[in-house]
Scaffold this active site. Structure first.
Site, mmCIF file in Angstrom:
data_model
loop_
_atom_site.group_PDB
_atom_site.id
_atom_site.type_symbol
_atom_site.label_atom_id
_atom_site.label_comp_id
_atom_site.label_asym_id
_atom_site.label_seq_id
_atom_site.Cartn_x
_atom_site.Cartn_y
_atom_site.Cartn_z
ATOM 1 N N GLY A 118 -10.257 -23.033 28.559
ATOM 2 C CA GLY A 118 -9.006 -22.982 27.692
ATOM 3 C C GLY A 118 -8.698 -24.301 27.403
ATOM 4 N N ARG A 127 -16.258 -21.542 27.077
ATOM 5 C CA ARG A 127 -16.585 -20.785 28.472
ATOM 6 C C ARG A 127 -17.970 -20.609 28.276
ATOM 7 N NH1 ARG A 127 -11.298 -18.263 27.455
ATOM 8 N NH2 ARG A 127 -9.841 -19.531 28.840
ATOM 9 N N ASP A 153 -10.823 -24.633 37.724
ATOM 10 C CA ASP A 153 -11.793 -24.550 38.671
ATOM 11 C C ASP A 153 -12.843 -24.112 38.593
ATOM 12 O OD1 ASP A 153 -10.251 -22.186 38.266
ATOM 13 O OD2 ASP A 153 -9.664 -21.881 40.353
ATOM 14 N N GLY A 154 -12.944 -23.120 37.610
ATOM 15 C CA GLY A 154 -14.374 -22.562 37.449
ATOM 16 C C GLY A 154 -15.304 -23.508 36.818
ATOM 17 N N THR A 180 -5.303 -27.108 32.492
ATOM 18 C CA THR A 180 -5.007 -25.542 32.234
ATOM 19 C C THR A 180 -3.668 -25.607 32.259
ATOM 20 O OG1 THR A 180 -5.166 -23.445 32.976
ATOM 21 C CG2 THR A 180 -5.434 -25.121 34.790
ATOM 22 N N ILE A 181 -3.283 -24.684 31.087
ATOM 23 C CA ILE A 181 -1.711 -24.512 31.022
ATOM 24 C C ILE A 181 -1.313 -23.588 32.365
ATOM 25 C CG2 ILE A 181 -1.517 -24.716 28.608
ATOM 26 C CD1 ILE A 181 -1.295 -21.569 28.516
ATOM 27 N N ASP A 182 -2.312 -22.951 33.037
ATOM 28 C CA ASP A 182 -1.734 -21.969 34.002
ATOM 29 C C ASP A 182 -1.097 -22.738 35.035
ATOM 30 O OD1 ASP A 182 -2.811 -20.118 32.182
ATOM 31 O OD2 ASP A 182 -4.799 -19.974 33.369
ATOM 32 N N ASP A 206 -2.988 -23.319 37.942
ATOM 33 C CA ASP A 206 -3.267 -22.721 39.010
ATOM 34 C C ASP A 206 -4.669 -23.380 39.705
ATOM 35 O OD1 ASP A 206 -5.112 -22.591 37.189
ATOM 36 O OD2 ASP A 206 -5.454 -20.049 37.142
ATOM 37 N N MET A 259 1.618 -16.674 29.290
ATOM 38 C CA MET A 259 0.418 -16.653 29.838
ATOM 39 C C MET A 259 0.228 -17.195 31.414
ATOM 40 S SD MET A 259 -2.306 -18.094 26.812
ATOM 41 C CE MET A 259 -2.893 -17.029 25.626
ATOM 42 N N ARG A 310 -2.632 -16.001 33.571
ATOM 43 C CA ARG A 310 -3.593 -15.106 34.339
ATOM 44 C C ARG A 310 -2.752 -14.679 35.555
ATOM 45 N NH1 ARG A 310 -8.751 -15.891 32.449
ATOM 46 N NH2 ARG A 310 -9.091 -17.710 31.344
HETATM 47 O O1 F6P Z 1 -6.692 -20.181 31.251
HETATM 48 C C1 F6P Z 1 -5.793 -20.249 30.131
HETATM 49 C C2 F6P Z 1 -5.545 -18.890 29.347
HETATM 50 O O2 F6P Z 1 -4.643 -19.656 28.323
HETATM 51 C C3 F6P Z 1 -4.909 -18.095 30.266
HETATM 52 O O3 F6P Z 1 -3.509 -18.308 30.330
HETATM 53 C C4 F6P Z 1 -5.036 -16.749 29.570
HETATM 54 O O4 F6P Z 1 -4.969 -15.674 30.048
HETATM 55 C C5 F6P Z 1 -6.328 -16.911 29.043
HETATM 56 O O5 F6P Z 1 -6.747 -18.473 28.971
HETATM 57 C C6 F6P Z 1 -6.614 -16.697 27.613
HETATM 58 O O6 F6P Z 1 -7.913 -16.965 27.251
HETATM 59 P P1 F6P Z 1 -8.602 -16.525 25.843
HETATM 60 O O7 F6P Z 1 -8.134 -17.896 25.074
HETATM 61 O O8 F6P Z 1 -10.021 -16.728 25.942
HETATM 62 O O9 F6P Z 1 -8.063 -15.605 25.047
#
Ligand code: F6P
Length: 322
Positions: free
Chosen positions: A11, A72, A103-104, A126-128, A130, A170, A172
């Site tokens: 992301g 990804r 991390d992935g 990552t904005i998460d 995490d 968001m 996850r």
């Molecule tokens: O990991 C970043 C993130 O924005 C999460 O917060 C969210 O669940 C996911 O990516 C959304 O993924 P995509 O952009 O593939 O819909």
């Protein structure tokens, strides 16, 4: 002169463009030739690799997203594609990589390093927020500010119309964005995946608050909680007795001009990443804790579960009585 490349994986976050700008400048300053890998690991496999210059990064420091794209990549999980990626890097004579990702992405790079010896340094992005081993990931501050702006705007209508708003952030499985946003927006309810909750426990208090004059509620919930946001809104209507609406903030949380903090962190993360690569850190992630930067092993970062800040969790308990 040695060749060094940078790529973005997973992301995108606001802060990647300032990182690209500083990467080019800092690499040149250290007598390295900077390269961009476009579209993440996909671009590594498809040889979307090009020399980078000052011109490429002019005027991008204030832009969200990433000028070189991200992806990804499923193919990078396969050995045969990693071998192609290595051939492409060899073709450009690139021996060091800076990887902006989560991390992935770092686990993927770790395998690549072990198979082919490509030196790399990960920058948590990552904005998460995490990622284990670092208290801050690039992009989080910009995302929080975007969320704050959205919640402030929602408050305007919620208060004017006397409604409950259930706002989904968001993250996850990580409740960091929701938790910080709730605390800094004065929300009445905050639900995150890490902390079990029972809506029933709020019913009486919320009804009493309405009886005492409360006109509206803001509930900030993280996308990883067990219930759908619509169910929370339904609960407000049926059990608390107030009209409710849902706002899913979605991908706007990943965009926007990088904040000053993310621009500065991009600068620092990149400097430390390149310094590390030039000083025998060959398979690490640059982490930020307690005001300082340290290189940590992939094992300590990408194979551990992140811990939500314990002080923030105490505030959650105090404020929301969970
Ligand atoms: O990991 C970043 C993130 O924005 C999460 O917060 C969210 O669940 C996911 O990516 C959304 O993924 P995509 O952009 O593939 O819909």
């Amino acid at each position: 002169r040695k060749n060094i490349a940078i790529l973005c994986s997973g992301g995108d976050v606001s802060g990647m463009n300032p990182a690209l700008k500083h990467f080019v400048e800092y690499a040149l300053k250290n007598s390295l030739n900077p390269f961009f890998v476009y579209d993440g690991y996909e671009g590594l496999i498809d040889d979307k690799i090009d020399k980078a210059s000052y011109c490429d990064v002019a005027g991008i420091i204030n832009k969200g997203g990433t000028k070189i794209g991200s992806s990804r990549s499923r193919r990078f999980m396969q050995k045969k594609y990693r071998a192609i990626a290595k051939q492409n890097l060899d073709h450009h004579n690139i021996e060091m990589l800076v990887v902006l990702g989560g991390d992935g992405s770092f686990r993927g790079m770790d395998i690549f390093y072990k198979e082919h010896g490509v030196k790399f340094c990960g920058i948590p992005s990552t904005i998460d927020n995490d990622i284990a081993g670092t208290s801050y990931c690039l992009g989080v501050d910009t995302s929080l500010n975007i969320i704050r702006t959205a919640i402030d705007a929602i408050r305007d209508t919620a208060s004017s119309f006397g409604r409950a708003f259930v706002i989904e952030t968001m993250g996850r499985e990580c409740g960091y964005l929701a938790l910080v946003s709730a605390l800094t927006s004065g929300a009445e309810l905050c639900l995150i995946p890490e902390v079990p909750y029972n809506l029933e426990q709020y019913e009486e208090s919320f009804k009493n608050q309405i009886a005492a004059g409360r006109k509206y509620f803001l509930a900030i919930v993280s996308e990883g909680i067990k219930e759908d946001v619509r169910e929370i809104a339904q609960w407000f209507e049926e059990k608390v007795g107030i009209e409710a609406r849902v706002t899913i903030l979605g991908h706007m949380q990943r965009g926007g001009n990088p904040t000053v903090y993310d621009r500065l962190m991009a600068y620092k993360f990149v400097s430390h990443a390149i310094d590390g690569l030039l000083n025998e850190q060959h398979d690490s992630v640059i982490c930020y804790n307690d005001g300082g930067f340290t290189h940590k092993s992939i094992q300590d970062v990408a194979f551990q579960k992140y811990q939500l800040d314990s002080e923030l969790l105490c505030h959650l308990q105090d404020l929301y009585n969970v």
